[in-house]
Design a protein around this motif. Structure first.
Motif, PDB file in Angstrom:
ATOM      1  N   TRP B 259       0.823  -1.205   0.000  1.00  0.00           N
ATOM      2  CA  TRP B 259       0.000   0.000   0.000  1.00  0.00           C
ATOM      3  C   TRP B 259       0.862   1.263   0.000  1.00  0.00           C
ATOM      4  O   TRP B 259       0.574   2.214  -0.732  1.00  0.00           O
ATOM      5  N   ILE B 260       1.898   1.290   0.809  1.00  0.00           N
ATOM      6  CA  ILE B 260       2.745   2.486   0.853  1.00  0.00           C
ATOM      7  C   ILE B 260       3.478   2.646  -0.470  1.00  0.00           C
ATOM      8  O   ILE B 260       3.622   3.750  -0.994  1.00  0.00           O
ATOM      9  N   GLY B 261       3.908   1.527  -1.061  1.00  0.00           N
ATOM     10  CA  GLY B 261       4.556   1.615  -2.368  1.00  0.00           C
ATOM     11  C   GLY B 261       3.576   2.020  -3.455  1.00  0.00           C
ATOM     12  O   GLY B 261       3.933   2.744  -4.382  1.00  0.00           O
ATOM     13  N   GLY B 262       2.346   1.556  -3.317  1.00  0.00           N
ATOM     14  CA  GLY B 262       1.336   1.901  -4.318  1.00  0.00           C
ATOM     15  C   GLY B 262       0.768   0.651  -4.963  1.00  0.00           C
ATOM     16  O   GLY B 262       1.481  -0.051  -5.671  1.00  0.00           O
ATOM     17  N   ALA B 263      -0.535   0.381  -4.696  1.00  0.00           N
ATOM     18  CA  ALA B 263      -1.130  -0.862  -5.191  1.00  0.00           C
ATOM     19  C   ALA B 263      -1.607  -0.719  -6.633  1.00  0.00           C
ATOM     20  O   ALA B 263      -1.935  -1.697  -7.278  1.00  0.00           O
ATOM     21  N   ARG B 264      -1.645   0.512  -7.145  1.00  0.00           N
ATOM     22  CA  ARG B 264      -2.261   0.696  -8.466  1.00  0.00           C
ATOM     23  C   ARG B 264      -1.302   0.474  -9.615  1.00  0.00           C
ATOM     24  O   ARG B 264      -1.719   0.163 -10.718  1.00  0.00           O
ATOM     25  N   PHE B 304      -4.576  10.183   2.379  1.00  0.00           N
ATOM     26  CA  PHE B 304      -4.292  11.257   1.425  1.00  0.00           C
ATOM     27  C   PHE B 304      -3.679  10.794   0.107  1.00  0.00           C
ATOM     28  O   PHE B 304      -3.668  11.544  -0.854  1.00  0.00           O
ATOM     29  N   ALA B 305      -3.104   9.611   0.042  1.00  0.00           N
ATOM     30  CA  ALA B 305      -2.447   9.184  -1.194  1.00  0.00           C
ATOM     31  C   ALA B 305      -2.832   7.751  -1.498  1.00  0.00           C
ATOM     32  O   ALA B 305      -2.114   6.815  -1.176  1.00  0.00           O
ATOM     33  N   GLN B 306      -4.027   7.600  -2.109  1.00  0.00           N
ATOM     34  CA  GLN B 306      -4.523   6.252  -2.370  1.00  0.00           C
ATOM     35  C   GLN B 306      -3.601   5.464  -3.304  1.00  0.00           C
ATOM     36  O   GLN B 306      -3.601   4.242  -3.295  1.00  0.00           O
ATOM     37  N   GLY B 307      -2.837   6.162  -4.118  1.00  0.00           N
ATOM     38  CA  GLY B 307      -1.925   5.467  -5.028  1.00  0.00           C
ATOM     39  C   GLY B 307      -0.578   5.165  -4.404  1.00  0.00           C
ATOM     40  O   GLY B 307       0.311   4.665  -5.093  1.00  0.00           O
ATOM     41  N   GLY B 308      -0.394   5.497  -3.136  1.00  0.00           N
ATOM     42  CA  GLY B 308       0.883   5.257  -2.485  1.00  0.00           C
ATOM     43  C   GLY B 308       1.974   6.182  -3.005  1.00  0.00           C
ATOM     44  O   GLY B 308       1.706   7.147  -3.721  1.00  0.00           O
ATOM     45  N   LEU B 309       3.219   5.882  -2.615  1.00  0.00           N
ATOM     46  CA  LEU B 309       4.334   6.748  -3.015  1.00  0.00           C
ATOM     47  C   LEU B 309       4.538   6.726  -4.527  1.00  0.00           C
ATOM     48  O   LEU B 309       4.785   7.762  -5.151  1.00  0.00           O
ATOM     49  N   SER B 310       4.422   5.527  -5.127  1.00  0.00           N
ATOM     50  CA  SER B 310       4.610   5.471  -6.582  1.00  0.00           C
ATOM     51  C   SER B 310       3.501   6.247  -7.280  1.00  0.00           C
ATOM     52  O   SER B 310       3.737   6.858  -8.324  1.00  0.00           O
ATOM     53  N   GLY B 311       2.307   6.261  -6.704  1.00  0.00           N
ATOM     54  CA  GLY B 311       1.214   7.025  -7.294  1.00  0.00           C
ATOM     55  C   GLY B 311       1.519   8.515  -7.289  1.00  0.00           C
ATOM     56  O   GLY B 311       1.222   9.227  -8.251  1.00  0.00           O
ATOM     57  N   LEU B 312       2.139   8.987  -6.183  1.00  0.00           N
ATOM     58  CA  LEU B 312       2.491  10.408  -6.095  1.00  0.00           C
ATOM     59  C   LEU B 312       3.475  10.775  -7.206  1.00  0.00           C
ATOM     60  O   LEU B 312       3.410  11.864  -7.776  1.00  0.00           O
ATOM     61  N   ILE B 313       4.406   9.854  -7.504  1.00  0.00           N
ATOM     62  CA  ILE B 313       5.385  10.150  -8.559  1.00  0.00           C
ATOM     63  C   ILE B 313       4.734  10.034  -9.930  1.00  0.00           C
ATOM     64  O   ILE B 313       4.894  10.901 -10.787  1.00  0.00           O
ATOM     65  N   LEU B 314       3.945   8.954 -10.108  1.00  0.00           N
ATOM     66  CA  LEU B 314       3.393   8.695 -11.441  1.00  0.00           C
ATOM     67  C   LEU B 314       2.322   9.710 -11.840  1.00  0.00           C
ATOM     68  O   LEU B 314       2.010   9.831 -13.019  1.00  0.00           O
ATOM     69  N   MET B 315       1.745  10.450 -10.868  1.00  0.00           N
ATOM     70  CA  MET B 315       0.740  11.424 -11.259  1.00  0.00           C
ATOM     71  C   MET B 315       1.378  12.594 -12.006  1.00  0.00           C
ATOM     72  O   MET B 315       0.681  13.397 -12.620  1.00  0.00           O
ATOM     73  N   HIS B 316       2.722  12.646 -12.004  1.00  0.00           N
ATOM     74  CA  HIS B 316       3.395  13.686 -12.776  1.00  0.00           C
ATOM     75  C   HIS B 316       3.879  13.167 -14.130  1.00  0.00           C
ATOM     76  O   HIS B 316       4.510  13.885 -14.874  1.00  0.00           O
ATOM     77  N   GLU B 317       3.541  11.895 -14.419  1.00  0.00           N
ATOM     78  CA  GLU B 317       4.060  11.273 -15.636  1.00  0.00           C
ATOM     79  C   GLU B 317       3.652  12.040 -16.891  1.00  0.00           C
ATOM     80  O   GLU B 317       4.486  12.330 -17.751  1.00  0.00           O
TER      81      GLU B 317
END
Lengths: 315, 421
Positions: B259-264, B304-317
């Protein structure tokens, strides 16, 4: 006979404690769809707070104050923690309460340390209430039973007879309609959550000094409470009561009679001193399998009757 | 063709990184950490087949991890004692996978009829049952002691004994790459797509004529296979399997990582496993409160970050794919927001460390060190400073987050306008 009577009595007592937890959990679950993973953690908080209060001003103020504090903490958690997560769905809510249980356990260790707390039975209750066939029965256990039965009666009267109780009953099955009728459903959720947590806290106050007040108490009791509400049928208070009593009594009988399963194997000609894998099976007794019994019941009920004993909807 | 080259390029790069890593981080401690990371990457990816791709939240996936670990430990002991036929040690992860599958098929059948909360509850029931059984079935589980084993067993093909940790590193790395490739390929099969569909809209799928139960069941069984593989590698790595490996604690750890890494995103669990294994082996020695921080981090990502840490990065893709220059106006608000967050965390961590120190100290000495500054925890000053820094940071966060979100929204707006044109 007296062994049977006493273990029955202890079983009812343990069952009523389980019910105090399960009733709040099943109310919260059927109303909000949230399985509160941290429910037993509020039970633990109740025990720790009661210990802390009893260290300063004695047991009786703690009996009232500790559940109130736990209830307020629960309501606050719902308002500022759970409600923002609600929009992400039930799985996210479950994840939130799982994280919360983890954090509460760590915080308890942070404040009180990892060793069990010396939370004792109040001195004024530490005598034998009655003695039967040479076995003493402690007054405190009798007191626990009285409290839990009183809470149970009050809960049923509250839900069946009061206006708020009726709204809660309606919100259990039709939250949208209740909301359309002008009731503030989020606020009902918040107070139900807080109320359920306060009940768990009260169970912690009266149970903590018998079951032991230590950081692992939440994780050992929590899963059994889940088993209770599944076996009883999700959303059914009567089911929770029956299942809690059943598990409490079976657990106590299994431990106090401690029957061996060997005769079962002897029928098939298995020797008592057999080695290898069979060795464990021959040595099984009802007391040794008591910890897994609730989970076997859970799996059994899910296969045979997924809606639980008194449930109206399938799991 | 170009697409194929680029895609295989990523995998070749991964192979290169894996080969080179032990040369850069060559200390014994680093190799141990890398080995744990490899095991946890497989386990996290297996777990994410359920959570991220199938929409099933499990609190008991360590059951398959642990049972495979126990089985492989017994197989190794059997080979060592000569009571079992020889199986190459390098192939034991497959044995572990099969054990996982063996248990995953029947348990999956009874638990995957429904997803969501009910599935989670059943998985918890099985986890608790297994934990209790480890203390009852002594012959197989050996109670609280667990099963000890020795991976240096049987013949030594090509001189590989698996005595030194570095040989186990390459074994774990090879299986980790293979398993990752296999699980990635699975996401692109029709089954992988069906699994996503069951997660997103089970009702509609039933109307189309699919059995959601069977799709979930298959996902569960395959996931148990890979979890078993990870468990086997765990047994080979630490040469001991204890009752905690089947319990809720281990399942919770993998849930936290995923989850913290990002399940999506597919990369999310890998990211989470690497970050948390690294923090776990480095921070658990420094601070007693490490698990508390982990739990808080988990709750914050849930809120606050359902996509986890990877989601936070990938939302800037989409921004960097459109034009890297779009990042220029975002630098300042982002720096302020991240800076404020760090300040607030520093203050809060200081407070928690002080409380921990005061409640766990065994002597009357109240002197300790905070961020390598010697402080006296009995005096008011360190508490005031930490509380002040935390409050200051919180206030700064409150002011800095809005411009940060606004600059992100601006950039996304530009990207969308460009796409429309």
């Amino acid at each position: 006979m007296e062994v049977f009577a006493f273990s029955l009595f202890n079983g009812i007592l343990y069952g009523m404690l389980l019910f105090m937890l399960a009733s709040g959990l099943t109310l919260i679950f059927s109303m909000m769809g949230v399985l509160n993973f941290a429910h037993a953690s509020f039970f633990m908080l109740g025990a720790y707070l009661a210990y802390q209060i009893s260290a300063y001003v004695g047991f009786w103020p703690g009996l009232v104050v500790a559940p109130l504090i736990v209830g307020v903490i629960g309501a606050a958690v719902e308002r500022w923690g759970l409600r923002p997560v609600h929009k992400f769905g039930h799985v996210a809510e479950l994840l939130f309460t799982f994280g919360l249980a983890f954090v509460i356990e760590e915080v308890v260790q942070l404040i009180w340390g990892k060793v069990p707390m010396p939370y004792d039975i109040p001195a004024s209750m530490n005598f034998a209430a009655f003695s039967w066939q040479g076995l003493d029965y402690s007054a405190y256990r009798l007191f626990m039973l009285v409290i839990s039965v009183a809470i149970f009666a009050a809960l049923f009267l509250f839900i069946a007879k009061t206006r708020i109780g009726l709204i809660i009953q309606a919100a259990l099955t039709q939250p949208n309609i209740v909301s359309a009728l002008g009731h503030d459903v989020p606020r009902i959720f918040m107070w139900t959550f807080g109320f359920g947590c306060a009940l768990a806290g009260l169970a912690g106050v009266i149970g903590g000094n018998v079951l032991g007040t230590e950081p692992a108490m939440a994780i050992t009791l929590g899963p059994i409470v889940f088993v209770v509400i599944v076996i009883g049928g999700l959303g059914s208070l009567w089911g929770a009561l029956v299942a809690a009593l059943f598990i409490g009594i079976v657990d106590n009988l299994a431990i106090s009679y401690d029957l061996s399963f060997y005769p079962l194997f002897a029928v098939f000609g298995v020797e008592r001193d057999v080695t290898g894998i069979m060795q464990d099976l021959v040595r099984l007794t009802t007391a040794s399998i008591a910890p897994v019994l609730p989970y076997f019941l859970l799996v059994l009920i899910l296969i045979v009757r997924p809606r639980g004993l008194f449930g109206t909807r399938d799991v | 063709m170009a697409g194929l080259a680029r895609r295989s390029g990523i995998w070749l790069a991964a192979v290169a990184v894996v080969l080179v890593l032990p040369w850069i981080f060559s200390s014994g401690f680093a190799i141990t950490t890398l080995n744990q990371m490899g095991v946890l990457i497989i386990f996290s990816l297996a777990y994410n087949m359920l959570l991220g791709q199938g929409g099933m939240l499990s609190f008991g996936h360590a059951v398959y991890f642990g049972l495979a670990g126990y089985s492989v430990a017994h197989v190794l002991n059997g080979i060592g004692a000569g009571t079992l036929p020889y199986v190459p040690v390098s192939l034991l992860p497959l044995v572990g996978g099969l054990v996982g599958l063996l248990f995953g098929i029947p348990i999956g059948f009874v638990s995957t009829r429904r997803a969501g909360t009910v599935f989670a509850m059943i998985s918890l029931g099985f986890a608790e049952m297994m934990t209790a059984l480890t203390l009852i079935l002594i012959v197989f589980f050996n109670g609280e002691e667990g099963v000890q084993t020795d991976r240096w067993a049987g013949p030594e093909p090509f001189g590989i004994t698996y005595g030194p940790d570095i040989q186990v590193y390459y074994l774990i790395a090879a299986w980790c790459l293979l398993a990752t490739l296999a699980m990635y390929a699975l996401t692109h099969t029709p089954f992988g797509r069906m699994s996503n569909a069951v997660r997103d809209n089970p009702e509609r799928l039933q109307f189309v004529g699919y059995s959601t139960h069977r799709v979930r069941w298959l996902a569960f069984a395959l996931s148990s296979f890979f979890a078993g593989m990870a468990g086997a590698l765990h047994a080979l790595n630490v040469e001991h399997v204890g009752f905690e490996t089947v319990g809720v604690g281990q399942s919770g750890l993998v849930l936290f990582m995923v989850w913290i890494g990002g399940a999506r995103a597919f990369i999310g669990p890998i990211f989470g496993a690497v970050v948390i294994a690294f923090l776990n082996s480095n921070l658990s020695g420094i601070t007693e409160a490490w698990l508390l921080y982990l739990g808080i981090l988990f709750m914050v990502t849930v809120m606050f970050a359902q996509g986890g840490l990877s989601g936070l990065i990938l939302m800037h893709e989409s921004i960097w794919k459109t034009d890297v220059r779009l990042f220029r106006p975002m630098v300042r608000p982002y720096a302020l927001g991240i800076g404020a967050t760090i300040v607030a965390c520093l203050g809060a961590i200081g407070l928690i460390e002080l409380i921990y120190f005061m409640s766990t100290r065994s002597t009357r000495d109240t002197g300790t060190s905070l961020y390598s500054v010697p402080v006296d925890a009995a005096s008011l000053l360190p508490w005031l400073v930490c509380a002040g820094v935390a409050a200051l940071g919180a206030e700064a966060c409150r002011r800095a987050y809005r411009p940060m979100a606004a600059s992100y929204a601006d950039a996304i707006e530009t990207v969308k306008a460009g796409a429309a044109r």
